[in-house]
Design a protein around this motif. Sequence first.
Motif: not given
Length: 508
Positions: A306, A194, A331-332, A198, A304, A301
């Motif tokens: 990913v 991500t 999520y983001v 992000t 994390s 995030e």
Amino acid sequence: MEKMILGKKVKIEDVIRVARGYAQIEFSDEYCARVNKCRSYVEQFSKGGQAIYGLTTGLGDNCRKFIPEKDREIIQRNHILSHTCSVGEPINEECTRALMFIMLVHFGCGHTGIRLEVLDLLRNMLNHNIIPRVPGHGSVGYVSLEAHIGMVLIGEGKAWYQGKLLNGKEALESAGLKPIVLSSKEGLIIVSGTTSVTAFTSLALYDAVTLAKTEDIAASLSLEVLKGTLMSMDERVMRVRPHPDQERTASNIRAILKDSAIIEKYKGHRVQDAFSLRCIPQLHGAVKKFIKDGLDVLEIELNSAVDNPLLLEQEDGSPIAISGGNFDGTYVGMAADVLAIAITDLCKMSACRIDRMLNRLVSELPAFLNKSADYNNGLMLIQYIAAGLMGELRILSHPSVVDNLPTCANQEDYVSMGYNAAKKAYDGIQLAKYICAIELICGAQALDCYENIESASGTKAVYHLVRKVVPVMECDYPLEPYIEMVAKQIIDGDYIRNVEEKIGKILF
């Protein structure tokens, strides 16, 4: 130059320090140890016969093919080449730097299997400000933008170095660096995750906090020059609808205007104000609430793992590769979609206050705040710009994560579209800062109409800061350069610092 040591928990401020502040990155012993330990898992798996996606197998539709160890470098290189296909104008330097930094954070989490040598080259690229050319269109949430950075790592693609756009190998060698040959899993790691979602959302959320605080300041100035009342900011009103951000916003407005002779003189001038003045705590508070929600999502995030597959340690100390979906950007992406809506709402109210200040039918001020109406338009056209910007913001407020188009022969039958959400949140902030700037310019011009009454000490500080870059409009002049200068002051946090020197901390 500031140094940053990677290894511990990362915050949004760290992204900004690297993306905009050019902080130099170093790796802690802890960071290096976990990267090397996880890479040892890759070496174990590589020598075994177990089918592990992207490590011992092909990629995409070739995932059913076992790849001999001697051919895995070819597979990883080809993976970067094939994914280098985002198009259009390149993203801003700060976006690329943020993306590269978050790649270092995510890839170095200790669960990807990337070699320390690859991360070290990426770190040196950032420290030497080698900026890969990354076209900004065509991502469903991951893969394509990151591949353009991967191209420079292997000596391909293009990058800026010291103001020149060079091929990847030349850019690296100009800084005394050498391209790297990717090994098992590394091409997959680079394009997964991500990172771009992000990166863009980090920049947008950071500026959103600054913008929301500055809009409290701009709204206070507008309330003052429009002879508004502080009645709707009363603590008792807030107490019976106790949303914390609403209460804090009202507290900010009261603090900024506490010593305003203008507010005092016109107390009781109106029974009640228009919504764009009366409902400042309610709307600004809601915006801040959802910015904070986004910040909570982002902090998780940033820290994390990913990648896919993830390399983990079992209870007996042996490694295991688990395929999952932590690369998903929902999520983001959803936080970014909500952010775009929140910022548009914030500007919607600001645009209404701008119109009220310029409209003599409701402002009780000169039409368009014009000091010489015979031959001049005053600030008439600046409101057109705000209206046009609002039109663009409304378009950007349409959510992206609800969209879907299957990819990869229906293996990826669902995609998050998180990148589009993040990009439009970032783009929306670039527009929103101009609306805030326009409100401040109009407020300063309106305050000139109160020559014999003292404004609040907080709004007086705002006025002087505006007047540092925007002259009093005695006659028409081009406004674009001044809007840009005030917008820069906003994003740099100048209005927050100046007002806080007078009233204390602005609550958020």
